[in-house]
Scaffold this active site. Structure first.
Site, PDB file in Angstrom:
ATOM      1  N   TYR A  58       2.248 -10.428  12.868  1.00 14.47           N
ATOM      2  CA  TYR A  58       3.103 -10.297  11.687  1.00 14.47           C
ATOM      3  C   TYR A  58       4.466 -10.938  11.941  1.00 14.47           C
ATOM      4  CZ  TYR A  58      -0.370  -6.819  10.177  1.00 14.47           C
ATOM      5  OH  TYR A  58      -1.531  -6.172   9.823  1.00 14.47           O
ATOM      6  N   SER A 196      -3.939  -2.150   3.085  1.00  7.86           N
ATOM      7  CA  SER A 196      -3.782  -2.564   1.679  1.00  7.86           C
ATOM      8  C   SER A 196      -4.240  -1.442   0.730  1.00  7.86           C
ATOM      9  CB  SER A 196      -4.535  -3.862   1.394  1.00  7.86           C
ATOM     10  OG  SER A 196      -4.121  -4.881   2.288  1.00  7.86           O
ATOM     11  N   PRO A 197      -3.759  -0.216   0.938  1.00 10.75           N
ATOM     12  CA  PRO A 197      -4.239   0.915   0.121  1.00 10.75           C
ATOM     13  C   PRO A 197      -3.748   0.847  -1.320  1.00 10.75           C
ATOM     14  CG  PRO A 197      -2.409   1.631   1.486  1.00 10.75           C
ATOM     15  CD  PRO A 197      -2.734   0.214   1.916  1.00 10.75           C
ATOM     16  N   LEU A 198      -2.707   0.019  -1.540  1.00  8.85           N
ATOM     17  CA  LEU A 198      -2.228  -0.187  -2.925  1.00  8.85           C
ATOM     18  C   LEU A 198      -2.783  -1.506  -3.465  1.00  8.85           C
ATOM     19  CD1 LEU A 198       1.467   0.913  -2.276  1.00  8.85           C
ATOM     20  CD2 LEU A 198      -0.281   2.205  -3.524  1.00  8.85           C
ATOM     21  N   LEU A 202      -1.196  -4.118  -6.535  1.00  7.64           N
ATOM     22  CA  LEU A 202      -1.898  -4.048  -7.837  1.00  7.64           C
ATOM     23  C   LEU A 202      -1.985  -2.607  -8.332  1.00  7.64           C
ATOM     24  CD1 LEU A 202      -4.883  -6.454  -7.158  1.00  7.64           C
ATOM     25  CD2 LEU A 202      -3.131  -6.778  -8.893  1.00  7.64           C
ATOM     26  N   LEU A 203      -2.155  -1.669  -7.402  1.00  9.23           N
ATOM     27  CA  LEU A 203      -2.345  -0.274  -7.802  1.00  9.23           C
ATOM     28  C   LEU A 203      -1.040   0.450  -8.145  1.00  9.23           C
ATOM     29  CD1 LEU A 203      -5.287   0.644  -5.410  1.00  9.23           C
ATOM     30  CD2 LEU A 203      -5.305   0.873  -7.903  1.00  9.23           C
ATOM     31  N   GLY A 205       0.619  -0.832 -10.552  1.00 14.28           N
ATOM     32  CA  GLY A 205       0.682  -1.173 -11.978  1.00 14.28           C
ATOM     33  C   GLY A 205       1.773  -2.177 -12.306  1.00 14.28           C
TER      34      GLY A 205
HETATM   35  N1  LIG Z   1      -5.725  -4.994   9.879  1.00  9.17           N
HETATM   36  C1  LIG Z   1      -5.592  -5.943   8.987  1.00  9.17           C
HETATM   37  O1  LIG Z   1      -6.281  -6.968   9.010  1.00  9.17           O
HETATM   38  C2  LIG Z   1      -4.567  -5.767   7.900  1.00  9.17           C
HETATM   39  C3  LIG Z   1      -4.583  -6.582   6.757  1.00  9.17           C
HETATM   40  C4  LIG Z   1      -3.642  -6.327   5.765  1.00  9.17           C
HETATM   41  C5  LIG Z   1      -2.715  -5.314   5.924  1.00  9.17           C
HETATM   42  N2  LIG Z   1      -2.711  -4.555   7.065  1.00  9.17           N
HETATM   43  C6  LIG Z   1      -1.740  -3.454   7.279  1.00  9.17           C
HETATM   44  O2  LIG Z   1      -1.668  -2.660   6.108  1.00  9.17           O
HETATM   45  C7  LIG Z   1      -0.335  -2.635   5.611  1.00  9.17           C
HETATM   46  C8  LIG Z   1      -0.311  -2.505   4.121  1.00  9.17           C
HETATM   47  O3  LIG Z   1      -1.097  -3.503   3.506  1.00  9.17           O
HETATM   48  P1  LIG Z   1      -0.501  -4.545   2.486  1.00  9.17           P
HETATM   49  O4  LIG Z   1       0.946  -4.706   2.746  1.00  9.17           O
HETATM   50  O5  LIG Z   1      -1.413  -5.719   2.538  1.00  9.17           O
HETATM   51  O6  LIG Z   1      -0.775  -3.898   1.078  1.00  9.17           O
HETATM   52  P2  LIG Z   1      -0.273  -2.623   0.249  1.00  9.17           P
HETATM   53  O7  LIG Z   1       0.358  -1.625   1.104  1.00  9.17           O
HETATM   54  O8  LIG Z   1      -1.462  -2.252  -0.545  1.00  9.17           O
HETATM   55  O9  LIG Z   1       0.783  -3.303  -0.716  1.00  9.17           O
HETATM   56  C9  LIG Z   1       2.057  -3.681  -0.276  1.00  9.17           C
HETATM   57  C10 LIG Z   1       2.875  -4.141  -1.466  1.00  9.17           C
HETATM   58  O10 LIG Z   1       2.860  -3.150  -2.463  1.00  9.17           O
HETATM   59  C11 LIG Z   1       4.117  -3.041  -3.051  1.00  9.17           C
HETATM   60  N3  LIG Z   1       4.561  -1.649  -2.918  1.00  9.17           N
HETATM   61  C12 LIG Z   1       4.466  -0.825  -1.856  1.00  9.17           C
HETATM   62  N4  LIG Z   1       4.930   0.401  -2.170  1.00  9.17           N
HETATM   63  C13 LIG Z   1       5.331   0.342  -3.459  1.00  9.17           C
HETATM   64  C14 LIG Z   1       5.882   1.264  -4.356  1.00  9.17           C
HETATM   65  N5  LIG Z   1       6.115   2.530  -4.008  1.00  9.17           N
HETATM   66  N6  LIG Z   1       6.197   0.853  -5.614  1.00  9.17           N
HETATM   67  C15 LIG Z   1       5.960  -0.408  -6.006  1.00  9.17           C
HETATM   68  N7  LIG Z   1       5.434  -1.345  -5.196  1.00  9.17           N
HETATM   69  C16 LIG Z   1       5.112  -0.975  -3.935  1.00  9.17           C
HETATM   70  C17 LIG Z   1       5.065  -4.010  -2.401  1.00  9.17           C
HETATM   71  O11 LIG Z   1       5.057  -5.142  -3.274  1.00  9.17           O
HETATM   72  P3  LIG Z   1       6.346  -5.945  -3.763  1.00  9.17           P
HETATM   73  O12 LIG Z   1       6.418  -7.048  -2.800  1.00  9.17           O
HETATM   74  O13 LIG Z   1       5.934  -6.418  -5.114  1.00  9.17           O
HETATM   75  O14 LIG Z   1       7.509  -5.031  -3.762  1.00  9.17           O
HETATM   76  C18 LIG Z   1       4.347  -4.331  -1.118  1.00  9.17           C
HETATM   77  O15 LIG Z   1       4.579  -5.623  -0.686  1.00  9.17           O
HETATM   78  C19 LIG Z   1       0.289  -3.913   6.185  1.00  9.17           C
HETATM   79  O16 LIG Z   1       1.704  -3.846   6.198  1.00  9.17           O
HETATM   80  C20 LIG Z   1      -0.314  -3.938   7.545  1.00  9.17           C
HETATM   81  O17 LIG Z   1       0.355  -3.019   8.395  1.00  9.17           O
HETATM   82  C21 LIG Z   1      -3.632  -4.757   8.038  1.00  9.17           C
END
Ligand SMILES: NC(=O)c1ccc[n+]([C@@H]2O[C@H](COP(=O)([O-])OP(=O)(O)OC[C@H]3O[C@@H](n4cnc5c(N)ncnc54)[C@H](OP(=O)(O)O)[C@@H]3O)[C@@H](O)[C@H]2O)c1
Length: 333
Positions: A58, A196-198, A202-203, A205
């Site tokens: 990262y 990527s739980p959100l 996308l989740l 909204g």
């Molecule tokens: N092991 C793997 O291969 C792998 C792959 C992917 C991710 N991950 C891990 O999982 C973590 C999370 O996944 P992710 O970052 O891909 O996806 P995510 O947590 O589903 O989504 C992150 C995005 O959601 C938005 N967000 C988060 N909280 C919010 C809130 N309360 N209100 C509004 N928007 C919110 C932000 O977007 P905005 O930019 O629009 O503010 C942020 O950039 C990563 O940081 C990483 O540690 C691991």
């Protein structure tokens, strides 16, 4: 905040984990102000989040440096998870130096959970797990985890050692692991850590239509192959996706809760799920995500949310790889 036990260890982690990828700002996420990243990490701690997930990949180590900068003084209060990149597996002797570099960037003597980021088809898992076990004996790591390991790779790795967790893409809009991987992890007593739980935002909204989703996020298999950064060559399911989002919004409105938090609570109610790794980019998002751990959904609401996303689940199928048509998580002959 609720705390849960990681695998068979005595490590207690918050049900909401802070994912430290998007706070680096890159081609997937766009620009990011460092002050926001630091504030997000500190707000997590204030809200009871003790679990932080990062990786050497990262921001090419920058994410680990950010954690040191924001949380260096709180090392005793937090659980650090990092990851070794898959290309290291082909030369297991490089795992030790990768771990030591992560330790230096994180400013710590030990990583609580050291995960293999992706499987490699060329790896000798006996040697890989030998290198991980050696790190554990030296006290450089406390526990071993994997990420993106499908059933075949799990066979290899479990034959060679102990693995406490499998970090997988899992959300209401990405339920691929439910076909053949979720039950296996539960059977093995491995904690499921949901990334990527959100569904990359996308989740929450925040996007009204598929065209509003930035290119870096619209490269997943949910979106059309015509999106600029796409590499899967598939049709996507944009109509079903936004139908499902509308239904989740409706259910969340009835509960007077943010959609994102309802989505995290749905995951936390699934068997085997120990923590959801949400990527807050600022202090406000961090505090909001932490509150998801307090929500208890009824079984009826859980069933309604599952029903709302059945069409997307059917489209995605059992391929749990978000980005590629040929899953990199599956072993091939
Ligand atoms: N092991 C793997 O291969 C792998 C792959 C992917 C991710 N991950 C891990 O999982 C973590 C999370 O996944 P992710 O970052 O891909 O996806 P995510 O947590 O589903 O989504 C992150 C995005 O959601 C938005 N967000 C988060 N909280 C919010 C809130 N309360 N209100 C509004 N928007 C919110 C932000 O977007 P905005 O930019 O629009 O503010 C942020 O950039 C990563 O940081 C990483 O540690 C691991």
């Amino acid at each position: 905040m609720e705390y849960r036990t990681l695998g068979h260890t005595d490590i207690r982690v918050s049900a909401v984990c802070q994912g430290c990828w998007s706070i680096v700002g890159d081609s997937t996420w766009g620009p990011q102000d460092q002050h926001d990243s630091i504030a997000a990490l500190q707000a997590c701690l204030d809200a009871g989040i003790n679990f932080f997930d990062t990786a050497e990949a990262y921001g090419d180590g920058y994410s680990e440096q950010l954690i040191r900068k924001a949380l260096g003084d709180a090392r005793g209060e937090i659980v650090l998870a990092s990851k070794v990149s898959s290309e290291r597996l082909d030369d297991p002797s490089s795992i030790k130096s990768a771990c030591e570099a992560s330790l230096r960037r994180l400013g710590t003597d030990t990583i609580d959970l050291y995960q293999i980021h992706w499987p490699s088809p060329r790896a000798n898992y006996g040697e890989v797990m030998g290198a991980m076990e050696q790190l554990r004996r030296e006290g450089k790591i406390r526990a071993v985890g994997v990420s993106n390991f499908g059933p075949g790779y799990l066979d290899d790795v479990l034959a060679a050692g102990r693995v406490e967790s499998n970090q997988l893409c899992y959300s209401l809009l990405w339920r691929a692991i439910e076909f053949n991987l979720h039950a296996r992890c539960v059977e093995e007593g491995m904690s499921i850590l949901c990334y990527s739980p959100l569904c990359q935002g996308l989740l929450t909204g925040k996007f009204a239509t598929a065209d509003d989703v930035p290119a870096g996020r619209a490269r997943s298999r949910l979106f059309s192959k015509n999106r600029p950064q796409s590499r899967h060559g598939q049709a996507g399911c944009e109509t079903e996706l936004f139908d499902a989002i509308a239904k989740i919004r409706q259910i969340s409105d009835e509960l007077h809760q943010p959609m994102g938090n309802v989505s995290l609570a749905w995951l936390l109610a699934q068997k085997g799920v120990v923590s959801v790794i949400a990527g807050a980019r600022n202090a406000k998002q961090a505090a909001e995500n932490a509150a998801a751990a307090e929500i208890r959904l009824t079984s009826e609401t859980i069933a309604r949310l599952s029903e709302a996303t059945e069409a997307v689940k059917a489209y995605v199928g059992a391929n749990a790889d978000m980005w590629e048509a040929t899953s990199r998580m599956e072993k091939r002959p």
